[in-house]
Design a protein around this motif. Structure first.
Motif, mmCIF file in Angstrom:
data_model
loop_
_atom_site.group_PDB
_atom_site.id
_atom_site.type_symbol
_atom_site.label_atom_id
_atom_site.label_comp_id
_atom_site.label_asym_id
_atom_site.label_seq_id
_atom_site.Cartn_x
_atom_site.Cartn_y
_atom_site.Cartn_z
ATOM 1 N N MET A 1 0.840 -1.176 0.000
ATOM 2 C CA MET A 1 0.000 0.000 0.000
ATOM 3 C C MET A 1 0.891 1.247 0.000
ATOM 4 N N GLN A 27 -4.439 10.595 0.122
ATOM 5 C CA GLN A 27 -4.553 9.179 0.467
ATOM 6 C C GLN A 27 -5.793 8.536 -0.141
ATOM 7 N N ASP A 31 -5.562 5.139 -2.295
ATOM 8 C CA ASP A 31 -6.258 3.935 -1.831
ATOM 9 C C ASP A 31 -7.326 3.429 -2.802
#
Length: 107
Positions: A1, A27, A31
């Motif tokens: 990640m 983020q 993601d």
């Protein structure tokens, strides 16, 4: 990640070899698997003096040699091709990069 402010290798169009980039995208974008691209700042080995558009990076940021981050141009990176993460740049460098981006892009 991947995480915002981490250093990763990629090869966007125009680069002959893999290169280090600092991820700038938020983020939520990093993601989201449906969003294939992220923004990054290119990092180069320092040769001579750093330019006014660059921020100097060092071992605290994961680099073995003096390096600069070019803050006046964002590259589009394919998230699926990011590899060999170095970890995040230091908090102090994050602040310096934010300041330099505002300055050179006149935000």
């Amino acid at each position: 990640m991947t995480r915002q402010w981490e250093v990763w290798k990629a090869r966007p169009p125009g680069f002959e070899t893999d290169h280090w980039f600092i991820l700038l995208s938020n983020q939520e974008r990093l993601d989201n698997p449906r969003l294939a691209h992220a923004n990054g700042l290119a990092c180069y080995t320092l040769r001579g003096e750093a330019r006014k558009t660059e921020v100097r990076l060092d071992s605290a940021d994961g680099f073995e040699r003096p390096t600069v981050c070019q803050c006046d141009f964002l590259f589009v990176l394919e998230k699926a091709q990011l590899h060999s993460g170095l970890g995040p740049v230091s908090w102090e460098r994050q602040q310096a990069i934010k300041s330099r981006i505002r300055e050179v892009l006149r935000l």
